[in-house]
Design a protein around this motif. Structure first.
Motif, mmCIF file in Angstrom:
data_model
loop_
_atom_site.group_PDB
_atom_site.id
_atom_site.type_symbol
_atom_site.label_atom_id
_atom_site.label_comp_id
_atom_site.label_asym_id
_atom_site.label_seq_id
_atom_site.Cartn_x
_atom_site.Cartn_y
_atom_site.Cartn_z
ATOM 1 N N ILE A 51 0.841 -1.210 0.000
ATOM 2 C CA ILE A 51 0.000 0.000 0.000
ATOM 3 C C ILE A 51 0.873 1.255 0.000
ATOM 4 O O ILE A 51 0.611 2.223 -0.727
ATOM 5 N N GLU A 52 1.927 1.256 0.810
ATOM 6 C CA GLU A 52 2.820 2.410 0.859
ATOM 7 C C GLU A 52 3.488 2.653 -0.486
ATOM 8 O O GLU A 52 3.637 3.787 -0.937
ATOM 9 N N LYS A 53 3.877 1.581 -1.138
ATOM 10 C CA LYS A 53 4.511 1.707 -2.450
ATOM 11 C C LYS A 53 3.549 2.306 -3.473
ATOM 12 O O LYS A 53 3.903 3.199 -4.258
ATOM 13 N N GLN A 54 2.270 1.851 -3.452
ATOM 14 C CA GLN A 54 1.265 2.374 -4.384
ATOM 15 C C GLN A 54 0.996 3.863 -4.122
ATOM 16 O O GLN A 54 0.833 4.651 -5.046
ATOM 17 N N GLU A 55 0.933 4.267 -2.825
ATOM 18 C CA GLU A 55 0.672 5.650 -2.472
ATOM 19 C C GLU A 55 1.822 6.549 -2.941
ATOM 20 O O GLU A 55 1.603 7.661 -3.443
ATOM 21 N N GLN A 56 3.047 6.080 -2.790
ATOM 22 C CA GLN A 56 4.195 6.851 -3.247
ATOM 23 C C GLN A 56 4.165 7.058 -4.757
ATOM 24 O O GLN A 56 4.454 8.142 -5.261
ATOM 25 N N GLU A 57 3.770 5.998 -5.469
ATOM 26 C CA GLU A 57 3.677 6.108 -6.924
ATOM 27 C C GLU A 57 2.585 7.096 -7.333
ATOM 28 O O GLU A 57 2.750 7.877 -8.266
ATOM 29 N N ARG A 58 1.442 7.082 -6.579
ATOM 30 C CA ARG A 58 0.336 7.992 -6.898
ATOM 31 C C ARG A 58 0.733 9.453 -6.642
ATOM 32 O O ARG A 58 0.448 10.352 -7.437
ATOM 33 N N LEU A 59 1.400 9.710 -5.508
ATOM 34 C CA LEU A 59 1.839 11.061 -5.188
ATOM 35 C C LEU A 59 2.836 11.584 -6.214
ATOM 36 O O LEU A 59 2.792 12.754 -6.610
ATOM 37 N N LYS A 60 3.722 10.716 -6.654
ATOM 38 C CA LYS A 60 4.703 11.110 -7.652
ATOM 39 C C LYS A 60 4.015 11.496 -8.961
ATOM 40 O O LYS A 60 4.350 12.512 -9.590
ATOM 41 N N ALA A 61 2.995 10.700 -9.359
ATOM 42 C CA ALA A 61 2.252 10.987 -10.595
ATOM 43 C C ALA A 61 1.481 12.309 -10.471
ATOM 44 O O ALA A 61 1.401 13.095 -11.417
ATOM 45 N N GLU A 62 0.902 12.570 -9.266
ATOM 46 C CA GLU A 62 0.152 13.801 -9.042
ATOM 47 C C GLU A 62 1.069 15.021 -9.126
ATOM 48 O O GLU A 62 0.715 16.045 -9.718
ATOM 49 N N GLN A 63 2.251 14.924 -8.550
ATOM 50 C CA GLN A 63 3.217 16.021 -8.621
ATOM 51 C C GLN A 63 3.645 16.300 -10.053
ATOM 52 O O GLN A 63 3.772 17.458 -10.463
ATOM 53 N N GLU A 64 3.834 15.238 -10.814
ATOM 54 C CA GLU A 64 4.207 15.416 -12.213
ATOM 55 C C GLU A 64 3.088 16.089 -12.996
ATOM 56 O O GLU A 64 3.330 16.949 -13.844
ATOM 57 N N ARG A 65 1.819 15.718 -12.676
ATOM 58 C CA ARG A 65 0.667 16.306 -13.372
ATOM 59 C C ARG A 65 0.540 17.799 -13.046
ATOM 60 O O ARG A 65 0.307 18.630 -13.924
ATOM 61 N N LEU A 66 0.692 18.143 -11.746
ATOM 62 C CA LEU A 66 0.601 19.541 -11.345
ATOM 63 C C LEU A 66 1.718 20.372 -11.975
ATOM 64 O O LEU A 66 1.505 21.513 -12.397
ATOM 65 N N ALA A 67 2.900 19.814 -12.027
ATOM 66 C CA ALA A 67 4.009 20.529 -12.653
ATOM 67 C C ALA A 67 3.739 20.776 -14.131
ATOM 68 O O ALA A 67 4.033 21.848 -14.668
ATOM 69 N N GLU A 68 3.131 19.777 -14.791
ATOM 70 C CA GLU A 68 2.802 19.918 -16.206
ATOM 71 C C GLU A 68 1.731 20.990 -16.412
ATOM 72 O O GLU A 68 1.804 21.804 -17.336
ATOM 73 N N GLU A 69 0.711 21.016 -15.517
ATOM 74 C CA GLU A 69 -0.339 22.024 -15.619
ATOM 75 C C GLU A 69 0.229 23.423 -15.414
ATOM 76 O O GLU A 69 -0.152 24.368 -16.103
ATOM 77 N N GLN A 70 1.130 23.554 -14.451
ATOM 78 C CA GLN A 70 1.747 24.853 -14.192
ATOM 79 C C GLN A 70 2.554 25.318 -15.402
ATOM 80 O O GLN A 70 2.530 26.500 -15.769
ATOM 81 N N ARG A 71 3.248 24.378 -16.001
ATOM 82 C CA ARG A 71 4.039 24.712 -17.181
ATOM 83 C C ARG A 71 3.148 25.163 -18.328
ATOM 84 O O ARG A 71 3.428 26.163 -19.009
ATOM 85 N N MET A 72 2.006 24.443 -18.530
ATOM 86 C CA MET A 72 1.080 24.799 -19.601
ATOM 87 C C MET A 72 0.432 26.157 -19.335
ATOM 88 O O MET A 72 0.222 26.945 -20.254
ATOM 89 N N LYS A 73 0.106 26.400 -18.071
ATOM 90 C CA LYS A 73 -0.511 27.684 -17.721
ATOM 91 C C LYS A 73 0.443 28.830 -18.018
ATOM 92 O O LYS A 73 0.051 29.875 -18.549
ATOM 93 N N GLN A 74 1.711 28.637 -17.657
ATOM 94 C CA GLN A 74 2.708 29.664 -17.913
ATOM 95 C C GLN A 74 2.875 29.895 -19.409
ATOM 96 O O GLN A 74 3.010 31.037 -19.870
ATOM 97 N N GLU A 75 2.826 28.804 -20.166
ATOM 98 C CA GLU A 75 2.933 28.931 -21.615
ATOM 99 C C GLU A 75 1.766 29.719 -22.182
ATOM 100 O O GLU A 75 1.933 30.548 -23.086
#
Length: 572
Positions: A51-75
């Motif tokens: 469960i801990e491993k799955q949660e870490q993977e989910r958080l990592k994916a969420e951070q990557e998504r937010l970073a991508e959205e921020q980048r697109m917004k700035q663009e």
């Protein structure tokens, strides 16, 4: 190997195969409790690690998504800024020219169309159309630059951008509607009229032809003022109405009929903490009622008189908590005064116990006292105030009004009325009661002047000489500055404002009470002789008053009142 060895033989222990998770419940019966618990703990620890491993993977994916959205917004922001810079590139000092405006409107129309298409294509998936919505909001913000160049308003109208903007007032996203409201408020600002009257007129014509007032009212209905942005949108919307009514005073009737008056009354009545929107609502309502009979009648028809009385009842025992709230209270009193110029509204005021409320407010000695005096003056004035005059005497209003007649309250920094305004309202109320009361009510009124050794007659003469002196000063000033330049009406109006109106009311009361009995007339004559005055002066003032009765009542009432005054003058 003998039989004893066979019985004692034990095979060597071999490691057992680990139990799969699904066979936990099939533990052999010969296992001890310790071994069973050990296996269960091992399985539970394994599950926690997974469960801990799955949660870490989910958080990592969420951070990557937010970073991508921020980048697109700035663009996107960089792209919008680039477009704006391109639009302004060919202009002097960053001011829009015709070509840049056309490019901006074209981009705006594309953003509107794209957003509509995305919303139709993905109605249940906001993530799909959110990007187009942000782009639309950004271009609306950039269009504020148009307000700096009113000369280009005709082009804005010719390109049909006005219709597109008004259609966005019904957009599902209130953020877009608020952005449009902010833009319209800047476009209709009065500074634009000063810069280019013709361009502003063309824009206002286009907005009115597309029913902007009705659309703005519909948008107000759905605004949630608990959200700061939408509360600001409400304030800005009221600013648009104020701009339009100042530019086009003739639209106040249409504005009222299209639902704004109903919304304003509802907003004033709303059980919400006092805020700037309540103050602004009272201001706009006051403007709508100021010089318009149809709007006054409409307020009465939709229960607005009771609404206003309910709001003012709070200030019977409470003073406003701030200068802004005091201004709102004054606006509500002004609204009520305007409404009372309609005959039907006076009847509604009477049935709604408005007289009782104003009488109680006068007794409480709060800041609202001055407003209630103004309301009573309007409610009792003219032939239409007859019922209210009699009712005011019946509810013991004489006990309230005559102490104010005898002594004007001391001046303080929060007063709404000057000493002269206060005295004018009080003597006007008494004069109206003398004019309208009959029977026992009139008898009770006359008794007031005879009681306590005629002290009220003495006060009447004191006011006569006070305002006689003011009129003499204004007459001297007119003679000094005027050499036949102003016409008679302008001169008479200046004299009225300078104290003549109050003097006429005081002398009208004097005329009425002198005709009620010889004792009062003797007292008046005695005081006049002591201070160098004469009854002849009062007669002259009353003849002038009879010849300028104003617009109260119909022609028949004016003629009747004129005959009544002249008859009393002859008897004096």
């Amino acid at each position: 190997m003998d039989i004893g060895e066979l019985l004692d033989y034990k095979p060597a222990n071999t490691p057992k195969r680990p139990l799969p998770e699904e066979e936990v419940n099939q533990i052999q019966e010969n296992e001890t409790d310790y071994e069973r618990q050990k296996k269960l703990r091992r399985l539970a620890k394994h599950r926690v690690q997974q469960i801990e491993k799955q949660e870490q993977e989910r958080l990592k994916a969420e951070q990557e998504r937010l970073a991508e959205e921020q980048r697109m917004k700035q663009e996107r922001q960089d792209m919008v800024q680039k477009l704006v810079d391109e639009n302004l590139a060919g202009t002097d000092d960053g001011v829009l020219d015709e070509a840049a405006l056309k490019r901006m409107i074209l981009l705006f129309e594309k953003k509107v169309l794209k957003n509509q298409e995305m919303r139709i294509k993905f109605p249940e998936n906001p993530e799909k159309f959110m990007e187009s919505e942000i782009e639309l909001h950004d271009i609306l913000t950039e269009m504020h630059a148009i307000a700096t160049v009113p000369d280009l308003y005709p082009i804005l109208v010719n390109l049909k951008a006005v219709l597109s903007l008004l259609e966005l007032l019904t957009h599902e996203n209130t953020d877009i509607a608020v952005a449009v409201v902010n833009l319209l408020q800047e476009l209709t600002d009065l500074d634009s009229l000063n810069e280019n009257e013709e361009g502003t007129e063309i824009l206002i014509d286009a907005l009115l032809s597309k029913q902007i007032c009705a659309l703005l009212v519909q948008n107000l209905e759905r605004m949630d003022e608990s959200v700061k942005e939408e509360a600001n949108g409400v304030h800005t919307t009221l600013g648009i109405f104020e701009n339009i009514m100042e530019l086009r005073p003739d639209v106040v009737v249409d504005v009222g009929k299209q639902g704004l008056i109903q919304w304003l009354l509802k907003r004033i009545k709303a059980k919400m903490p006092y805020d700037g929107n309540k103050l602004y609502s009272s201001e706009i309502l006051s403007i709508l009622l100021q010089n318009n009979e149809e709007n006054r009648a409409l307020v009465g028809e939709i229960g607005g008189i009771d609404n206003l009385l309910q709001q003012l009842a709070y200030y019977k025992r409470h003073d406003p908590s701030s200068p802004d709230e005091q201004e709102m209270m004054e606006n509500l009193f002004d609204c009520l005064c305007s409404c009372l110029m309609d005959k039907q509204n006076r009847d509604r005021f009477l049935r709604g116990e408005g007289l009782q409320l104003m009488n109680l407010i006068l007794r409480e000695k709060k800041l609202s006292r001055n407003g209630s005096l103004k309301v009573l003056n309007h409610a009792l004035s003219g032939p239409q105030g007859k019922d209210n005059c009699n009712k005011f005497v019946d509810i013991l209003g004489l006990r309230t009004i005559f102490p104010l007649f005898m002594k004007t309250p001391k001046k303080n920094r929060k007063r709404m009325l000057s000493t002269e305004e206060h005295e004018e309202h009080v003597i006007s109320i008494i004069a109206n009661m003398l004019r309208n009361c009959r029977g026992t009510q009139r008898q009770r009124l006359m008794t007031k002047f005879a009681e306590n050794d005629m002290e009220k007659v003495d006060r009447l003469m004191e006011l006569h000489f006070k305002y006689m002196e003011k009129v003499e000063m204004i007459d001297a000033e007119i003679d000094e500055k005027n050499a036949g330049e102003e016409d008679e009406d302008e001169i008479y109006l200046k004299r009225l404002n300078g104290g003549l109106f109050s003097l006429q009311l005081v002398d009208y009361i004097t005329l009425e009470v002198c005709n009620s009995g010889p004792n009062i007339k003797k007292r008046v004559t005695h005081i006049l002789n002591m201070r160098g005055g004469t009854l002849k002066t009062i007669r002259q003032i009353m003849r002038e008053y009879a010849g300028n009765l104003g617009d109260d009542g119909d022609k028949e009432w004016q003629e009747q009142e004129q005959r009544h005054i002249l008859k009393m003058v002859d008897k004096l």
